[in-house]
Design a protein around this motif. Structure first.
Motif, short mmCIF file in Angstrom:
data_model
loop_
_atom_site.label_atom_id
_atom_site.label_comp_id
_atom_site.label_asym_id
_atom_site.label_seq_id
_atom_site.Cartn_x
_atom_site.Cartn_y
_atom_site.Cartn_z
N UNK A 14 11.55 45.94 -30.46
CA UNK A 14 12.00 45.22 -29.27
C UNK A 14 11.24 44.00 -28.87
N UNK A 15 11.37 43.12 -27.98
CA UNK A 15 10.53 41.62 -28.14
C UNK A 15 9.07 42.11 -27.67
N UNK A 16 9.10 43.08 -26.57
CA UNK A 16 8.06 43.23 -25.92
C UNK A 16 7.19 44.39 -26.90
N UNK A 17 7.69 45.15 -27.60
CA UNK A 17 7.13 45.99 -28.71
C UNK A 17 6.48 45.21 -29.81
N UNK A 18 7.17 44.37 -30.09
CA UNK A 18 6.61 43.20 -31.30
C UNK A 18 5.39 42.51 -30.58
N UNK A 19 5.77 42.09 -29.44
CA UNK A 19 4.64 41.23 -28.88
C UNK A 19 3.61 41.80 -28.65
N UNK A 20 3.53 43.38 -28.00
CA UNK A 20 2.43 44.13 -28.07
C UNK A 20 1.59 44.24 -29.28
N UNK A 21 2.37 44.81 -30.52
CA UNK A 21 1.58 44.80 -31.63
C UNK A 21 1.01 43.52 -32.13
N UNK A 22 1.34 42.48 -31.98
CA UNK A 22 0.75 41.17 -32.32
C UNK A 22 -0.43 41.04 -31.52
N UNK A 23 -0.09 41.09 -30.25
CA UNK A 23 -1.29 40.90 -29.38
C UNK A 23 -2.56 42.02 -29.71
N UNK A 24 -2.13 43.23 -30.03
CA UNK A 24 -3.27 44.00 -30.45
C UNK A 24 -3.98 43.65 -31.47
N UNK A 25 -3.08 43.10 -32.50
CA UNK A 25 -3.88 42.52 -33.86
C UNK A 25 -5.04 41.44 -33.42
N UNK A 26 -4.30 40.34 -32.47
CA UNK A 26 -5.23 39.40 -32.10
C UNK A 26 -6.48 39.90 -31.51
N UNK A 27 -6.33 40.69 -30.50
CA UNK A 27 -7.76 41.42 -29.87
C UNK A 27 -8.62 41.82 -30.68
N UNK A 28 -8.11 42.93 -31.82
CA UNK A 28 -8.97 43.06 -32.80
C UNK A 28 -9.83 42.09 -33.58
N UNK A 29 -8.95 41.07 -33.89
CA UNK A 29 -9.76 39.84 -34.53
C UNK A 29 -10.63 39.09 -33.66
N UNK A 30 -10.05 38.96 -32.34
CA UNK A 30 -11.02 38.50 -31.36
C UNK A 30 -12.30 39.12 -31.27
N UNK A 31 -12.41 40.32 -31.17
CA UNK A 31 -13.72 41.19 -31.17
C UNK A 31 -14.59 41.10 -32.40
N UNK A 32 -13.91 40.72 -33.22
CA UNK A 32 -14.45 40.55 -34.67
C UNK A 32 -15.52 39.26 -34.72
N UNK A 33 -15.08 38.22 -33.95
CA UNK A 33 -15.55 36.63 -33.91
C UNK A 33 -16.55 36.57 -32.82
N UNK A 34 -17.81 36.59 -33.06
CA UNK A 34 -18.88 36.49 -32.24
C UNK A 34 -19.16 35.20 -31.61
N UNK A 35 -18.29 34.13 -32.12
CA UNK A 35 -18.41 32.76 -31.76
C UNK A 35 -17.39 32.47 -30.63
N UNK A 36 -16.48 33.50 -30.52
CA UNK A 36 -15.55 33.32 -29.04
C UNK A 36 -16.22 33.73 -27.80
N UNK A 37 -15.90 32.89 -26.86
CA UNK A 37 -16.52 33.16 -25.56
C UNK A 37 -16.04 34.39 -25.22
N UNK A 38 -16.74 35.00 -24.18
CA UNK A 38 -16.54 36.35 -23.53
C UNK A 38 -15.30 36.15 -22.69
N UNK A 39 -15.08 35.17 -22.14
CA UNK A 39 -13.96 34.78 -21.03
C UNK A 39 -12.82 34.54 -21.85
N UNK A 40 -12.76 33.94 -23.23
CA UNK A 40 -11.50 33.98 -23.98
C UNK A 40 -10.90 35.27 -24.40
#
Length: 277
Positions: A14-40
């Protein structure tokens, strides 16, 4: 209720299910980048939490499915559908994601109650989850005619119907949907509620025969599944599959047809409700 631990996880369709899966992957990547701001990172995480929480909350706040429906969902999820193929003009593998599921099943069941339907037509049954859900809402003398092209899926469905006190209301018509609709129309059958969930490339043809014959009662309603088709219908045409293009074309046909009025609901993979004007 169904024990989700015992059921293989379905892929997001579903659009929501696919969106959720993609956002989950983005969150995992974001948490691995120390140069990203905590706010972002916090903003991205909140976006994922908002998307991921909707479906579980809907499940929590919706009347539970019956034991028969829960058992059917479990059987469908455990089946090795990759070993089975639909028969007909287009041969394709069956998959557990074809099952309508709890929220949509309860919605269709509620529509039967709301419309006081006595005769229901389902075009595309698969293993019978939505058919059984609607049959549970029909009166004792109600009838649901379910069209299914695949004999194996129909066999799984019939076994579930035989074990339900409401299964006797369901009549399965095995064969290509368009041929079955022609047969039903010739026999003078008419229906208060029609649910379309079959070959996406034939959706427009299904609609035309329903409107051009007496299959749909004068005050009847049509519910059409998958009208958001994993979000493909509103993505650029180059990103659409053949089914995505077929549904986009169908949605356009419906929008331009002056014989009907309709609303497209963002329920699961999109559910369009249509009535004659």
């Amino acid at each position: 209720m169904t024990n989700l631990i015992d059921i293989p996880t379905a892929r997001p369709v579903t659009p929501l299910g696919i969106l959720t899966k993609k956002l989950e992957a983005v969150v995992k990547q974001a948490n691995q980048h120390q140069d990203l701001s905590a706010e972002l990172v916090a903003e991205i995480t909140q976006a994922w939490e908002l998307a991921a929480g909707i479906d579980p909350y809907l499940e929590e706040c919706t009347t539970p499915e019956s034991e028969a429906l829960a058992a059917l969902a479990k059987i469908t999820a455990k089946e090795s559908w990759g070993e089975h193929f639909t028969v007909g003009a287009t041969v394709r593998p069956l998959e557990q994601e074809m099952l309508s599921g709890h929220i949509e099943g309860q919605t269709l069941k509620m529509f039967v109650h709301m419309t006081k339907a006595r005769r229901v037509l389902e075009i595309g049954m698969f293993t019978g989850y939505s058919a059984l859900a609607m049959a549970e809402a029909l009166p004792e003398d109600g009838v649901l005619v379910a069209c299914e092209v695949d004999p194996y899926a129909a066999e799984v469905a019939q076994q579930a119907f035989n074990e339900s006190p409401h299964g006797g209301k369901i009549r399965v018509e095995l064969g290509a949907a368009l041929a079955t609709l022609e047969k039903l129309a010739t026999a003078g059958e008419t229906f208060d509620l029609v649910f379309i969930d079959a070959d996406k490339k034939e959706y427009t043809a299904y609609l035309e025969i329903l409107l051009d014959t007496n299959l749909l009662a004068p005050q009847g309603f049509i519910c059409v599944d998958n009208t958001l088709l994993q979000g493909e219908v509103y993505l650029p045409p180059a990103k659409r599959s053949a089914n995505g293009q077929a549904i986009a074309d169908f949605n356009r046909v419906v929008a331009l047809d002056t014989r009907v009025e309709q609303v497209l609901l963002p329920l699961r993979d999109g559910l369009t409700i249509i009535r004659r004007v």
